[in-house]
Design a protein around this motif. Structure first.
Motif, mmCIF file in Angstrom:
data_model
loop_
_atom_site.group_PDB
_atom_site.id
_atom_site.type_symbol
_atom_site.label_atom_id
_atom_site.label_comp_id
_atom_site.label_asym_id
_atom_site.label_seq_id
_atom_site.Cartn_x
_atom_site.Cartn_y
_atom_site.Cartn_z
ATOM 1 N N ARG A 183 24.251 -18.961 54.182
ATOM 2 C CA ARG A 183 24.683 -20.355 54.291
ATOM 3 C C ARG A 183 23.857 -21.194 53.334
ATOM 4 O O ARG A 183 22.789 -20.781 52.882
ATOM 5 C CB ARG A 183 24.560 -20.874 55.724
ATOM 6 C CG ARG A 183 23.141 -21.004 56.258
ATOM 7 C CD ARG A 183 23.160 -21.685 57.613
ATOM 8 N NE ARG A 183 21.811 -22.038 58.055
ATOM 9 C CZ ARG A 183 21.559 -22.926 59.004
ATOM 10 N NH1 ARG A 183 22.544 -23.558 59.618
ATOM 11 N NH2 ARG A 183 20.317 -23.206 59.355
ATOM 12 N N ALA A 193 37.722 -26.301 56.775
ATOM 13 C CA ALA A 193 36.801 -26.168 57.905
ATOM 14 C C ALA A 193 37.561 -26.283 59.230
ATOM 15 O O ALA A 193 37.266 -25.571 60.194
ATOM 16 C CB ALA A 193 35.708 -27.231 57.817
ATOM 17 N N GLU A 194 38.552 -27.173 59.281
ATOM 18 C CA GLU A 194 39.367 -27.315 60.486
ATOM 19 C C GLU A 194 40.162 -26.032 60.767
ATOM 20 O O GLU A 194 40.388 -25.662 61.921
ATOM 21 C CB GLU A 194 40.326 -28.494 60.336
ATOM 22 C CG GLU A 194 39.652 -29.862 60.347
ATOM 23 C CD GLU A 194 39.114 -30.211 61.722
ATOM 24 O OE1 GLU A 194 39.630 -29.685 62.724
ATOM 25 O OE2 GLU A 194 38.161 -31.004 61.805
ATOM 26 N N GLY A 206 39.018 -23.166 60.111
ATOM 27 C CA GLY A 206 38.041 -22.136 60.430
ATOM 28 C C GLY A 206 37.638 -21.278 59.253
ATOM 29 O O GLY A 206 37.036 -20.214 59.432
ATOM 30 N N PHE A 219 35.617 -22.417 56.825
ATOM 31 C CA PHE A 219 34.226 -22.783 56.545
ATOM 32 C C PHE A 219 33.619 -23.311 57.834
ATOM 33 O O PHE A 219 34.295 -24.004 58.609
ATOM 34 C CB PHE A 219 34.125 -23.881 55.470
ATOM 35 C CG PHE A 219 34.412 -23.415 54.079
ATOM 36 C CD1 PHE A 219 33.399 -22.897 53.272
ATOM 37 C CD2 PHE A 219 35.691 -23.488 53.561
ATOM 38 C CE1 PHE A 219 33.661 -22.464 51.987
ATOM 39 C CE2 PHE A 219 35.964 -23.054 52.274
ATOM 40 C CZ PHE A 219 34.954 -22.540 51.483
ATOM 41 N N ASP A 220 32.371 -22.981 58.075
ATOM 42 C CA ASP A 220 31.597 -23.620 59.135
ATOM 43 C C ASP A 220 30.754 -24.702 58.480
ATOM 44 O O ASP A 220 30.043 -24.436 57.498
ATOM 45 C CB ASP A 220 30.684 -22.622 59.843
ATOM 46 C CG ASP A 220 31.457 -21.648 60.714
ATOM 47 O OD1 ASP A 220 32.576 -21.997 61.142
ATOM 48 O OD2 ASP A 220 30.945 -20.544 60.960
ATOM 49 N N VAL A 230 27.885 -27.464 59.481
ATOM 50 C CA VAL A 230 26.968 -27.868 60.548
ATOM 51 C C VAL A 230 26.008 -28.914 60.009
ATOM 52 O O VAL A 230 25.243 -28.653 59.068
ATOM 53 C CB VAL A 230 26.176 -26.656 61.090
ATOM 54 C CG1 VAL A 230 25.195 -27.104 62.169
ATOM 55 C CG2 VAL A 230 27.134 -25.605 61.637
ATOM 56 N N THR A 250 28.856 -22.505 55.683
ATOM 57 C CA THR A 250 28.999 -21.048 55.776
ATOM 58 C C THR A 250 30.455 -20.691 55.491
ATOM 59 O O THR A 250 31.344 -21.067 56.266
ATOM 60 C CB THR A 250 28.615 -20.526 57.171
ATOM 61 O OG1 THR A 250 27.284 -20.939 57.493
ATOM 62 C CG2 THR A 250 28.707 -19.006 57.217
ATOM 63 N N ARG A 284 33.882 -18.636 55.428
ATOM 64 C CA ARG A 284 34.515 -17.606 56.262
ATOM 65 C C ARG A 284 35.899 -17.277 55.684
ATOM 66 O O ARG A 284 36.866 -17.082 56.413
ATOM 67 C CB ARG A 284 34.619 -18.100 57.708
ATOM 68 C CG ARG A 284 33.268 -18.452 58.339
ATOM 69 C CD ARG A 284 33.445 -18.823 59.796
ATOM 70 N NE ARG A 284 33.935 -17.710 60.593
ATOM 71 C CZ ARG A 284 34.480 -17.850 61.802
ATOM 72 N NH1 ARG A 284 34.598 -19.061 62.343
ATOM 73 N NH2 ARG A 284 34.911 -16.794 62.477
ATOM 74 N N ARG A 320 38.533 -14.259 56.528
ATOM 75 C CA ARG A 320 39.447 -14.202 57.664
ATOM 76 C C ARG A 320 40.876 -13.984 57.181
ATOM 77 O O ARG A 320 41.250 -14.396 56.084
ATOM 78 C CB ARG A 320 39.343 -15.478 58.510
ATOM 79 C CG ARG A 320 37.963 -15.737 59.089
ATOM 80 C CD ARG A 320 37.959 -16.950 59.998
ATOM 81 N NE ARG A 320 38.741 -16.711 61.201
ATOM 82 C CZ ARG A 320 39.073 -17.664 62.086
ATOM 83 N NH1 ARG A 320 38.680 -18.907 61.877
ATOM 84 N NH2 ARG A 320 39.789 -17.368 63.153
#
Length: 259
Positions: free
Chosen positions: A33, A120-121, A123, A125-126, A128, A139, A141, A144
């Motif tokens: 990350r 990000a919504e 899912g 990318f995370d 934070v 982060t 992702r 997926r």
């Protein structure tokens, strides 16, 4: 310290779904990350989410320069037809992605910055924010599967499953083309010796997907496959230059760029 950059782990089929600018977000620091600020000089946050194909006149001018000496009217007609087809495919992709956003209640992104928040919504990318400095941790992702992420109907899921099979065949074809380019042409074919394991690794697919793709390519691209002593050893007869012209890509292209 300047970060080392790499490509994020990515399920290739996202190239069919996501706006062109998502490519900016696939180049990431070599760490699990990172802060959003690491992208500061890399990502054009206010740039458009979808690339601009330019005007049809620009396409005609480029075609005339590339095909100097050919019939000017035929060159222009081909360029205009190519442009119109590409624009239709692009418009369909834009509408499909917008529909996915609407089903999830996510604002349709128009800039690269909005695209990051959109993904990000979904899912992919995370994000934070551990402090209030406006520089959250990111982060990726992107590995997926679209089938796990997108709000698809039963019919759309079936179409996506078929499309992913086609994607895998193209990735295997790209790997084969690269191998064939290193060999000598024999008549109108080139012979490639490899293994299923190496071919799958080069294409970024599983061995089962590679095996299935070889069968598909035998039907659609006249690829000859001889497994010899078992499936591990492969001897491929590649039609040339037809195969090279059909699969000239370095990676899976967006649909409008594959035209």
């Amino acid at each position: 310290m300047t970060p080392r950059w790499q490509r994020a782990a990515l399920t290739p089929s996202w190239i069919r779904w996501l706006p062109c600018a998502f490519a900016h977000l696939t180049v990431v620091p070599a760490q699990p990350r990172f802060r959003r600020s690491a992208w500061a000089t890399m990502v054009p946050w206010e740039g458009p989410a979808w690339c601009d194909p330019g005007s049809v006149d620009e396409w005609v001018d480029r075609a005339r320069r590339r095909r100097a000496g050919r019939d000017a009217e035929d060159v222009e007609l081909h360029a205009r037809e190519h442009y119109a087809w590409m624009v239709r495919v692009r418009a369909t992709r834009i509408e499909l992605f917008a529909e996915m956003c609407r089903r999830r209640g996510i604002p349709v992104p128009h800039t690269v910055g909005e695209l990051l928040l959109c993904l990000a919504e979904f899912g992919l990318f995370d994000i934070v924010a551990e402090t209030g400095d406006g520089d959250p941790w990111i982060t990726p992702r992107l590995d997926r599967d679209p089938l796990e992420v997108l709000p698809l109907s039963a019919e759309e899921r079936e179409l996506e499953t078929r499309a992913q099979r086609d994607d895998q065949a193209v990735l295997v074809a790209i790997a084969i083309r690269r191998l064939a380019q290193r060999t000598r042409r024999r008549w109108r074919r080139r012979l490639v010796s490899t293994s299923l394991t190496r071919l799958a690794g080069a294409a970024g697919v599983t061995e089962e997907q590679a095996r299935r793709s070889l069968s598909d390519l035998g039907q659609i691209a006249e690829l000859g496959v001889d497994t010899g002593r078992g499936d591990e050893r492969l001897r491929l007869s590649v039609p040339w230059p037809d195969f090279r012209l059909r699969f000239p890509f370095t990676e899976l292209p967006a649909p409008e760029h594959a035209i």
